[in-house]
Design an enzyme around this catalytic site. Structure first.
Site, PDB file in Angstrom:
ATOM      1  N   ASP A   1       0.859  -1.176   0.000  1.00  0.00           N
ATOM      2  CA  ASP A   1       0.000   0.000   0.000  1.00  0.00           C
ATOM      3  C   ASP A   1       0.898   1.229   0.000  1.00  0.00           C
ATOM      4  OD1 ASP A   1      -2.160  -1.648   0.046  1.00  0.00           O
ATOM      5  OD2 ASP A   1      -2.932  -0.987   1.996  1.00  0.00           O
TER       6      ASP A   1
ATOM      7  N   HIS B   1      -6.226   2.378  -4.737  1.00  0.00           N
ATOM      8  CA  HIS B   1      -6.449   2.554  -3.298  1.00  0.00           C
ATOM      9  C   HIS B   1      -7.263   3.812  -3.030  1.00  0.00           C
ATOM     10  CE1 HIS B   1      -5.736   1.054   0.650  1.00  0.00           C
ATOM     11  NE2 HIS B   1      -4.857   1.953   1.045  1.00  0.00           N
TER      12      HIS B   1
ATOM     13  N   HIS C   1      -8.395   8.265   0.006  1.00  0.00           N
ATOM     14  CA  HIS C   1      -8.314   7.331   1.140  1.00  0.00           C
ATOM     15  C   HIS C   1      -9.392   7.592   2.201  1.00  0.00           C
ATOM     16  CE1 HIS C   1      -6.307   4.938   4.357  1.00  0.00           C
ATOM     17  NE2 HIS C   1      -5.826   4.271   3.331  1.00  0.00           N
TER      18      HIS C   1
ATOM     19  N   HIS D   1       3.712  -1.927   3.767  1.00  0.00           N
ATOM     20  CA  HIS D   1       3.615  -0.517   3.397  1.00  0.00           C
ATOM     21  C   HIS D   1       4.938  -0.048   2.801  1.00  0.00           C
ATOM     22  CE1 HIS D   1       0.072  -0.671   6.066  1.00  0.00           C
ATOM     23  NE2 HIS D   1      -0.380   0.251   5.244  1.00  0.00           N
TER      24      HIS D   1
END
Length: 273
Positions: free
Chosen positions: A89, A140, A144, A239
């Site tokens: 991510d 994504h 967010h 991440h």
């Protein structure tokens, strides 16, 4: 499909809720990313959670592989083959992505990078490198947010469509329709909306707390989680902002390989589901 809001864990095994990205440094870059940091889940929504019951075995999730399949959603593959699907991510770039890409290239490992809108617009060269080196860029969302609060397909489409447009501007090609819900918060409505737009939704079956910039895990702490909890068919979430991940990835990939694991892309997971 039953999405349990009060998931029962096991007395001796912790319930792992892996939420969104880190809090801390680089606030300027992360301002857009954290535009909706206060989360109040609705009655229909829940946060993706896992219960690890046995070392080396797939954990139990909020929903089963079969239940998620109805929505073209996944968190792992039901297999005894030692396969890993590696995902990252990416909320913003803080200097760790080049080292991550170098390690992936060295080991010839395909990965999927779930990016938010500002990552694409701020880092076109990295996006181009990901594509050139055989990786997949996933969606994504633009900002967010807590997507479970979005009730209309029109608003849902804006969050995903904005990322699609930025990607096409930079690469000249259509984005692969892979989606990861921000902060792991989702609902049946969200999953249905994503499916209606032609997306496959991806959760994960292995992750660890790697997003706090001022409290990065040590190498030993990272290996403790990532080696003991790896399992056949794992969808791994890391991440890209984690300095620990950048430092250990080369060694980590080698250790997984020594354990007999091979790496496949999420596209292969989808095609074989």
């Amino acid at each position: 499909m039953k999405l349990n809001l009060k998931y029962i864990g096991y007395a001796k095994l912790p319930l792992l809720f892996v939420g969104a990205f880190f809090l801390g440094a680089f606030a300027g870059k992360a301002a857009t990313y954290f535009s909706n940091q206060t989360i109040e889940t609705s009655a229909e929504s829940t946060s993706w959670g896992l219960s690890f019951q046995e070392e080396g075995k797939r954990p139990v999730g909020n929903a089963t592989i079969e239940e998620l399949k109805e929505y073209d959603a996944y968190y792992a593959k039901n297999t005894e083959e030692k396969i890993i699907y590696l995902t990252f991510d990416a909320g913003y770039e803080n200097g760790n992505m080049p080292a991550i890409l170098d390690a992936l290239k060295k080991h010839n490992v395909p990965a999927t990078f779930f990016v938010v809108g500002n990552f694409i617009s701020d880092n076109p060269d990295l996006i181009k490198r990901m594509v050139a080196e055989g990786h997949t860029v996933g969606n994504h969302t633009m900002t967010h947010p807590n997507m479970s609060k979005i009730s209309t397909q029109e608003d849902f489409a804006k969050e995903l469509g904005g990322v699609e447009e930025l990607y096409k501007e930079i690469t000249g090609t259509e984005m692969t329709k892979f989606y990861r819900p921000p902060q792991g918060i989702y609902s049946k409505t969200n999953l249905s909306m994503a499916k209606e737009r032609g997306y496959h939704t991806f959760f994960w079956s292995l992750a660890y707390v790697d997003w706090y910039q001022d409290k990065q895990p040590s190498k030993e702490e990272a290996f403790e989680k990532l080696l003991k909890r790896i399992h056949p068919g794992a969808v791994v979430l890391l991440h890209s902002t984690s300095s620990t991940n950048a430092q250990i990835l080369d060694e980590l990939l080698g250790k997984w390989e020594e354990m007999g694991y091979q790496f496949q892309s999420l596209s292969q997971l989808v095609s074989e589901a």
